[in-house]
Design a protein around this motif. Structure first.
Motif, PDB file in Angstrom:
ATOM      1  N   PHE A  38       0.834  -1.203   0.000  1.00 15.89           N
ATOM      2  CA  PHE A  38       0.000   0.000   0.000  1.00 15.89           C
ATOM      3  C   PHE A  38       0.864   1.245   0.000  1.00 15.89           C
ATOM      4  CE2 PHE A  38      -3.245  -2.634   2.432  1.00 15.89           C
ATOM      5  CZ  PHE A  38      -4.117  -2.746   1.366  1.00 15.89           C
ATOM      6  N   THR A  39       0.446   2.247  -0.760  1.00 16.00           N
ATOM      7  CA  THR A  39       1.051   3.565  -0.642  1.00 16.00           C
ATOM      8  C   THR A  39       0.268   4.325   0.422  1.00 16.00           C
ATOM      9  OG1 THR A  39      -0.404   4.611  -2.258  1.00 16.00           O
ATOM     10  CG2 THR A  39       1.637   3.585  -3.109  1.00 16.00           C
ATOM     11  N   ALA A  65      -0.649   5.113  -8.290  1.00 16.04           N
ATOM     12  CA  ALA A  65       0.199   4.034  -7.758  1.00 16.04           C
ATOM     13  C   ALA A  65      -0.690   2.842  -7.420  1.00 16.04           C
ATOM     14  CB  ALA A  65       0.941   4.515  -6.514  1.00 16.04           C
ATOM     15  N   VAL A  66      -0.109   1.655  -7.478  1.00 19.28           N
ATOM     16  CA  VAL A  66      -0.879   0.435  -7.224  1.00 19.28           C
ATOM     17  C   VAL A  66      -0.322  -0.340  -6.036  1.00 19.28           C
ATOM     18  CG1 VAL A  66      -1.622   0.217  -9.625  1.00 19.28           C
ATOM     19  CG2 VAL A  66       0.477  -0.920  -8.884  1.00 19.28           C
ATOM     20  N   ASP A  67      -1.215  -1.092  -5.388  1.00 26.89           N
ATOM     21  CA  ASP A  67      -0.779  -1.996  -4.324  1.00 26.89           C
ATOM     22  C   ASP A  67      -0.389  -3.339  -4.937  1.00 26.89           C
ATOM     23  OD1 ASP A  67      -3.141  -3.443  -4.800  1.00 26.89           O
ATOM     24  OD2 ASP A  67      -4.158  -2.694  -3.019  1.00 26.89           O
ATOM     25  N   GLY A  70      -2.594  -4.592  -7.597  1.00 26.85           N
ATOM     26  CA  GLY A  70      -2.814  -3.707  -8.733  1.00 26.85           C
ATOM     27  C   GLY A  70      -3.917  -2.696  -8.526  1.00 26.85           C
ATOM     28  N   ASN A  71      -4.418  -2.588  -7.296  1.00 26.83           N
ATOM     29  CA  ASN A  71      -5.483  -1.632  -7.005  1.00 26.83           C
ATOM     30  C   ASN A  71      -4.926  -0.228  -6.786  1.00 26.83           C
ATOM     31  OD1 ASN A  71      -7.722  -3.477  -6.990  1.00 26.83           O
ATOM     32  ND2 ASN A  71      -6.929  -4.262  -5.064  1.00 26.83           N
ATOM     33  N   THR A  72      -5.683   0.750  -7.247  1.00 26.10           N
ATOM     34  CA  THR A  72      -5.332   2.153  -7.053  1.00 26.10           C
ATOM     35  C   THR A  72      -6.224   2.760  -5.971  1.00 26.10           C
ATOM     36  OG1 THR A  72      -6.938   2.935  -8.680  1.00 26.10           O
ATOM     37  CG2 THR A  72      -4.725   2.383  -9.506  1.00 26.10           C
ATOM     38  N   LEU A  98      -8.059   2.565 -15.420  1.00 32.79           N
ATOM     39  CA  LEU A  98      -7.037   1.578 -15.041  1.00 32.79           C
ATOM     40  C   LEU A  98      -7.722   0.336 -14.501  1.00 32.79           C
ATOM     41  CD1 LEU A  98      -4.187   3.565 -13.239  1.00 32.79           C
ATOM     42  CD2 LEU A  98      -4.162   2.526 -15.500  1.00 32.79           C
ATOM     43  N   SER A  99      -7.055  -0.795 -14.653  1.00 31.86           N
ATOM     44  CA  SER A  99      -7.583  -2.037 -14.092  1.00 31.86           C
ATOM     45  C   SER A  99      -6.526  -2.688 -13.215  1.00 31.86           C
ATOM     46  CB  SER A  99      -8.016  -2.990 -15.211  1.00 31.86           C
ATOM     47  OG  SER A  99      -6.929  -3.304 -16.047  1.00 31.86           O
ATOM     48  N   ASN A 100      -6.989  -3.497 -12.266  1.00 32.13           N
ATOM     49  CA  ASN A 100      -6.060  -4.178 -11.365  1.00 32.13           C
ATOM     50  C   ASN A 100      -5.585  -5.488 -11.982  1.00 32.13           C
ATOM     51  OD1 ASN A 100      -8.104  -6.074 -10.931  1.00 32.13           O
ATOM     52  ND2 ASN A 100      -8.552  -5.394  -8.856  1.00 32.13           N
TER      53      ASN A 100
END
Length: 156
Positions: A38-39, A65-67, A70-72, A98-100
């Motif tokens: 996670f950011t 940014a992604v976890d 791939g989630n934003t 965007l997609s995860n």
């Protein structure tokens, strides 16, 4: 507890003043990741810390940014139906399409969890309703499967 762990703990607690103080002393924390990938921005949105999320964006947190999955941040707020922060993220450059790692887009998340107001905002920002996830399903497919008739009406 190291500086990154302390920063994430402060975000979770919702203490904006301490977030500001920590970033003043260590500006690199704005885009550090925790053990789960996670950011700070994703973490703040996950815990509903809208003011902290907005502050992090103002301090140049990487908005898309992604976890590890791939989630934003945008995906997280759509999953939860937080339309104010959805709009804020989009107004600050978040990519609506965007997609995860599973191909799930913010619109698909909103449809999966019956977040009609999020669907409306995403469509306003030109979300691609034809995008398919790794199962080959679109947002409309999820809305139909779950009998979310209001969302079905919006997407048809």
């Amino acid at each position: 507890m190291n500086a990154t762990e302390l920063f994430f703990s402060t975000i979770q607690s919702g203490n904006l003043d301490n977030v500001k103080l920590q970033l003043t002393h260590n500006p690199d924390l704005v885009n550090k990741t925790d053990a789960r990938g996670f950011t700070p921005l994703i973490f703040a949105t996950y815990f509903g810390q809208d003011d902290i999320a907005k502050y992090l964006i103002d301090k140049r947190a990487t908005i898309d940014a992604v976890d590890a999955s791939g989630n934003t941040a945008l995906m997280g707020v759509c999953f939860k139906g937080n339309t104010k922060l959805t709009r804020y993220l989009l107004n600050h450059g978040a990519d609506v399409n965007l997609s995860n790692n599973k191909g799930t887009t913010p619109l698909i998340f909103s449809c999966m969890y019956n977040k009609i107001e999020s669907v409306k905002v995403l469509l306003e920002y030109k979300a691609d309703s034809s995008a398919k996830d790794s199962e080959g399903k679109t947002a409309l497919d999820y809305a139909r499967e779950n009998s979310f008739s209001e969302i079905v009406d919006l997407l048809e």
